[in-house]
Design a protein around this motif. Structure first.
Motif, PDB file in Angstrom:
ATOM      1  N   VAL A  34     -27.848 -36.778 -24.243  1.00  0.00           N
ATOM      2  CA  VAL A  34     -27.117 -37.006 -22.984  1.00  0.00           C
ATOM      3  C   VAL A  34     -26.016 -36.045 -23.253  1.00  0.00           C
ATOM      4  O   VAL A  34     -25.344 -35.889 -24.266  1.00  0.00           O
ATOM      5  N   LEU A  35     -25.702 -35.576 -21.817  1.00  0.00           N
ATOM      6  CA  LEU A  35     -24.293 -34.965 -21.759  1.00  0.00           C
ATOM      7  C   LEU A  35     -23.471 -35.728 -20.687  1.00  0.00           C
ATOM      8  O   LEU A  35     -24.112 -35.869 -19.639  1.00  0.00           O
ATOM      9  N   LEU A  36     -22.443 -35.940 -20.877  1.00  0.00           N
ATOM     10  CA  LEU A  36     -21.609 -36.802 -20.004  1.00  0.00           C
ATOM     11  C   LEU A  36     -20.533 -35.863 -19.705  1.00  0.00           C
ATOM     12  O   LEU A  36     -19.616 -35.049 -20.354  1.00  0.00           O
ATOM     13  N   ILE A  37     -20.352 -35.383 -18.096  1.00  0.00           N
ATOM     14  CA  ILE A  37     -19.400 -34.499 -17.636  1.00  0.00           C
ATOM     15  C   ILE A  37     -18.394 -35.357 -16.836  1.00  0.00           C
ATOM     16  O   ILE A  37     -18.753 -36.094 -16.115  1.00  0.00           O
ATOM     17  N   ASP A  38     -17.194 -35.357 -17.520  1.00  0.00           N
ATOM     18  CA  ASP A  38     -15.995 -35.929 -16.718  1.00  0.00           C
ATOM     19  C   ASP A  38     -15.296 -35.338 -15.923  1.00  0.00           C
ATOM     20  O   ASP A  38     -14.558 -34.307 -16.083  1.00  0.00           O
ATOM     21  N   ALA A  39     -15.634 -35.353 -14.302  1.00  0.00           N
ATOM     22  CA  ALA A  39     -15.206 -34.669 -13.194  1.00  0.00           C
ATOM     23  C   ALA A  39     -14.020 -35.357 -12.573  1.00  0.00           C
ATOM     24  O   ALA A  39     -13.603 -35.049 -11.552  1.00  0.00           O
ATOM     25  N   ASP A  40     -13.703 -36.567 -13.075  1.00  0.00           N
ATOM     26  CA  ASP A  40     -12.688 -37.364 -12.530  1.00  0.00           C
ATOM     27  C   ASP A  40     -11.209 -36.872 -13.187  1.00  0.00           C
ATOM     28  O   ASP A  40     -10.990 -37.164 -14.410  1.00  0.00           O
ATOM     29  N   PRO A  41     -10.322 -36.496 -12.244  1.00  0.00           N
ATOM     30  CA  PRO A  41      -8.812 -36.126 -12.748  1.00  0.00           C
ATOM     31  C   PRO A  41      -8.313 -37.300 -13.740  1.00  0.00           C
ATOM     32  O   PRO A  41      -7.415 -36.839 -14.513  1.00  0.00           O
ATOM     33  N   GLN A  42      -8.600 -38.464 -13.284  1.00  0.00           N
ATOM     34  CA  GLN A  42      -7.962 -39.624 -14.044  1.00  0.00           C
ATOM     35  C   GLN A  42      -8.535 -39.630 -15.728  1.00  0.00           C
ATOM     36  O   GLN A  42      -7.905 -40.053 -16.191  1.00  0.00           O
ATOM     37  N   PHE A  43      -9.614 -39.013 -15.916  1.00  0.00           N
ATOM     38  CA  PHE A  43     -10.460 -38.649 -17.203  1.00  0.00           C
ATOM     39  C   PHE A  43     -10.358 -39.885 -18.026  1.00  0.00           C
ATOM     40  O   PHE A  43     -10.375 -39.982 -19.173  1.00  0.00           O
ATOM     41  N   ASN A  44     -10.778 -41.028 -17.260  1.00  0.00           N
ATOM     42  CA  ASN A  44     -10.670 -42.414 -18.218  1.00  0.00           C
ATOM     43  C   ASN A  44     -12.060 -42.267 -19.094  1.00  0.00           C
ATOM     44  O   ASN A  44     -12.059 -43.150 -20.203  1.00  0.00           O
ATOM     45  N   ALA A  45     -13.254 -41.840 -18.448  1.00  0.00           N
ATOM     46  CA  ALA A  45     -14.341 -41.622 -19.479  1.00  0.00           C
ATOM     47  C   ALA A  45     -14.085 -40.944 -20.709  1.00  0.00           C
ATOM     48  O   ALA A  45     -14.582 -41.253 -21.775  1.00  0.00           O
ATOM     49  N   THR A  46     -13.395 -39.871 -20.475  1.00  0.00           N
ATOM     50  CA  THR A  46     -13.051 -39.035 -21.818  1.00  0.00           C
ATOM     51  C   THR A  46     -12.071 -40.185 -22.682  1.00  0.00           C
ATOM     52  O   THR A  46     -12.484 -39.952 -24.034  1.00  0.00           O
ATOM     53  N   GLN A  47     -11.159 -40.409 -22.144  1.00  0.00           N
ATOM     54  CA  GLN A  47     -10.355 -41.615 -23.212  1.00  0.00           C
ATOM     55  C   GLN A  47     -11.209 -42.510 -23.833  1.00  0.00           C
ATOM     56  O   GLN A  47     -10.986 -42.869 -24.778  1.00  0.00           O
ATOM     57  N   SER A  48     -11.897 -43.231 -23.035  1.00  0.00           N
ATOM     58  CA  SER A  48     -12.943 -44.192 -23.491  1.00  0.00           C
ATOM     59  C   SER A  48     -13.868 -43.653 -24.692  1.00  0.00           C
ATOM     60  O   SER A  48     -13.788 -44.499 -25.882  1.00  0.00           O
ATOM     61  N   LEU A  49     -14.491 -42.682 -24.476  1.00  0.00           N
ATOM     62  CA  LEU A  49     -15.129 -42.128 -25.576  1.00  0.00           C
ATOM     63  C   LEU A  49     -14.378 -41.495 -26.750  1.00  0.00           C
ATOM     64  O   LEU A  49     -14.929 -41.882 -28.076  1.00  0.00           O
ATOM     65  N   LEU A  50     -13.479 -40.919 -26.435  1.00  0.00           N
ATOM     66  CA  LEU A  50     -12.576 -40.370 -27.468  1.00  0.00           C
ATOM     67  C   LEU A  50     -12.014 -41.633 -28.453  1.00  0.00           C
ATOM     68  O   LEU A  50     -11.801 -41.365 -29.708  1.00  0.00           O
ATOM     69  N   ASP A  51     -11.683 -42.621 -27.762  1.00  0.00           N
ATOM     70  CA  ASP A  51     -11.039 -43.646 -28.651  1.00  0.00           C
ATOM     71  C   ASP A  51     -11.971 -44.161 -29.366  1.00  0.00           C
ATOM     72  O   ASP A  51     -11.818 -44.797 -30.620  1.00  0.00           O
ATOM     73  N   GLN A  52     -13.194 -44.198 -28.949  1.00  0.00           N
ATOM     74  CA  GLN A  52     -14.243 -44.851 -29.932  1.00  0.00           C
ATOM     75  C   GLN A  52     -14.927 -43.864 -30.907  1.00  0.00           C
ATOM     76  O   GLN A  52     -14.883 -44.358 -32.039  1.00  0.00           O
ATOM     77  N   TYR A  53     -14.815 -42.529 -30.623  1.00  0.00           N
ATOM     78  CA  TYR A  53     -15.555 -41.637 -31.668  1.00  0.00           C
ATOM     79  C   TYR A  53     -14.620 -40.819 -32.325  1.00  0.00           C
ATOM     80  O   TYR A  53     -15.199 -40.171 -33.315  1.00  0.00           O
ATOM     81  N   LYS A  54     -13.359 -40.717 -31.756  1.00  0.00           N
ATOM     82  CA  LYS A  54     -12.383 -39.698 -32.457  1.00  0.00           C
ATOM     83  C   LYS A  54     -11.067 -40.552 -32.769  1.00  0.00           C
ATOM     84  O   LYS A  54     -10.028 -39.961 -32.962  1.00  0.00           O
ATOM     85  N   ALA A  55     -11.255 -42.014 -32.913  1.00  0.00           N
ATOM     86  CA  ALA A  55     -10.017 -42.787 -33.058  1.00  0.00           C
ATOM     87  C   ALA A  55      -9.240 -42.351 -34.524  1.00  0.00           C
ATOM     88  O   ALA A  55      -7.896 -42.529 -34.475  1.00  0.00           O
ATOM     89  N   SER A  56      -9.910 -41.810 -35.163  1.00  0.00           N
ATOM     90  CA  SER A  56      -9.124 -41.461 -36.533  1.00  0.00           C
ATOM     91  C   SER A  56      -8.256 -40.469 -36.346  1.00  0.00           C
ATOM     92  O   SER A  56      -7.134 -40.206 -37.156  1.00  0.00           O
ATOM     93  N   ASP A  57      -8.206 -39.395 -35.178  1.00  0.00           N
ATOM     94  CA  ASP A  57      -7.412 -38.543 -35.044  1.00  0.00           C
ATOM     95  C   ASP A  57      -6.595 -38.681 -33.800  1.00  0.00           C
ATOM     96  O   ASP A  57      -6.993 -38.325 -32.648  1.00  0.00           O
ATOM     97  N   ASN A  58      -5.483 -39.188 -33.690  1.00  0.00           N
ATOM     98  CA  ASN A  58      -4.596 -39.456 -32.691  1.00  0.00           C
ATOM     99  C   ASN A  58      -4.253 -38.341 -31.903  1.00  0.00           C
ATOM    100  O   ASN A  58      -3.929 -38.504 -30.626  1.00  0.00           O
ATOM    101  N   SER A  59      -4.351 -37.189 -32.251  1.00  0.00           N
ATOM    102  CA  SER A  59      -4.028 -35.807 -31.559  1.00  0.00           C
ATOM    103  C   SER A  59      -5.152 -35.273 -31.190  1.00  0.00           C
ATOM    104  O   SER A  59      -5.107 -34.102 -30.680  1.00  0.00           O
ATOM    105  N   PHE A  60      -6.290 -35.804 -31.269  1.00  0.00           N
ATOM    106  CA  PHE A  60      -7.732 -35.030 -31.122  1.00  0.00           C
ATOM    107  C   PHE A  60      -7.611 -34.615 -29.801  1.00  0.00           C
ATOM    108  O   PHE A  60      -7.928 -33.034 -29.495  1.00  0.00           O
ATOM    109  N   TYR A  61      -7.322 -35.195 -28.713  1.00  0.00           N
ATOM    110  CA  TYR A  61      -7.477 -34.674 -27.250  1.00  0.00           C
ATOM    111  C   TYR A  61      -6.260 -33.398 -27.043  1.00  0.00           C
ATOM    112  O   TYR A  61      -6.914 -32.553 -26.369  1.00  0.00           O
TER     113      TYR A  61
END
Length: 287
Positions: A34-61
């Motif tokens: 699966v590839l998820l493309i976040d085309a919404d400028p609010q980028f909530n999908a990005t924040q949701s998934l990075l919070d789950q899978y990259k939570a150990s790095d607060n500066s990842f984004y």
């Protein structure tokens, strides 16, 4: 070949991103690429998934995404020279790998600043990106979380898609979003001669024991002429306060009961796509 599915509604607050994230995460969990493309400028999908899978790095984004230009913004950038053609990035240059089966192309707030609905060249950027990278051969499903407004990114998402799915919350204003969406999509299909099909409407955030008022609204909604020809999923998602409070994040698959809803919707989505594909094959054989 993989299928590209836009998840879209012209009305905000209907659980669009939550549904997109949940379906993507679940299908990846059961072995689909699966590839998820976040085309919404609010980028909530990005924040949701990075919070789950990259939570150990607060500066990842900031450090690993923005600073390395690994967002969808790069697909809509202009060339530095009028004589130089735009060079498409590869999916490996843009994606963030979250699991073995789930990749994300992150959203970017800068899309708000760069939106130029008059620049028709941008309308096919996502489709060309998918085609050039042979992404339908690499992924079983490509989901696009669309903006809740009519922008060049909305057009680009739909032009790239085989199907679109409409999440909808039952309230007195829900029909307005569907009317606007269907009108815009019909125009786009006509102008671009798209083979774009609607998979149906998914009711979201439904109360477990809905009051009579909501049932009346549902019946009124389903009687509208603008819904003719649009199927309604038998599965739906339920309103859970735990997701609203976000104790375990914004991904519904982190919550047992919410995940059950996502599983039901995901399976129905796969069944609907399979049926559509068989109907097309049958039609081609007959013709």
């Amino acid at each position: 070949m993989g299928k590209v599915i836009s998840i879209i509604n012209m009305k905000g607050g209907v659980g669009k991103t939550t549904l997109c994230v949940g379906i993507s995460d679940y299908l990846a969990e059961i072995g689909k690429k699966v590839l998820l493309i976040d085309a919404d400028p609010q980028f909530n999908a990005t924040q949701s998934l990075l919070d789950q899978y990259k939570a150990s790095d607060n500066s990842f984004y900031t450090s690993q995404v923005i600073n390395k230009e690994k967002t969808i913004f790069r697909l809509f950038s202009t060339t530095e020279s009028l004589t130089k053609a735009y060079e498409y990035p590869t999916v490996d240059e843009l994606k963030v790998a979250l699991t073995d089966n789930l990749d994300l192309i992150c959203g970017d707030l800068r899309l708000v600043l760069s939106n130029n609905s008059s620049n028709a060249r941008f309308a096919k950027r996502i489709k060309t990106f998918i085609d050039k990278g042979n992404l339908k051969d690499k992924y079983d499903y490509i989901f696009i979380d669309c903006p809740p407004t009519l922008t060049i990114y909305t057009d680009s998402s739909l032009i790239a898609s085989d199907y679109y799915l409409i999440p909808n919350r039952i309230d007195r204003y829900s029909i307005i979003g569907i009317d606007s969406l269907q009108s815009a999509i019909k125009g786009l299909i006509s102008e671009e001669e798209l083979p774009l099909k609607c998979l149906g409407i998914v009711y979201t955030m439904v109360y477990k024991n809905p009051p009579q008022k909501q049932e009346d609204l549902r019946q009124s909604f389903e009687s509208k002429k603008s819904l003719e020809g649009i199927d309604i999923f038998s599965s739906q998602t339920t309103f859970y306060k735990s997701i609203q409070f976000g104790k375990l994040g914004a991904n519904p698959t982190n919550y047992i009961k919410a995940k059950q809803d996502i599983i039901a919707v995901s399976r129905e989505l796969m069944d609907r796509i399979e049926k559509e594909e068989k109907d097309v094959q049958r039609s081609n054989i007959i013709s």
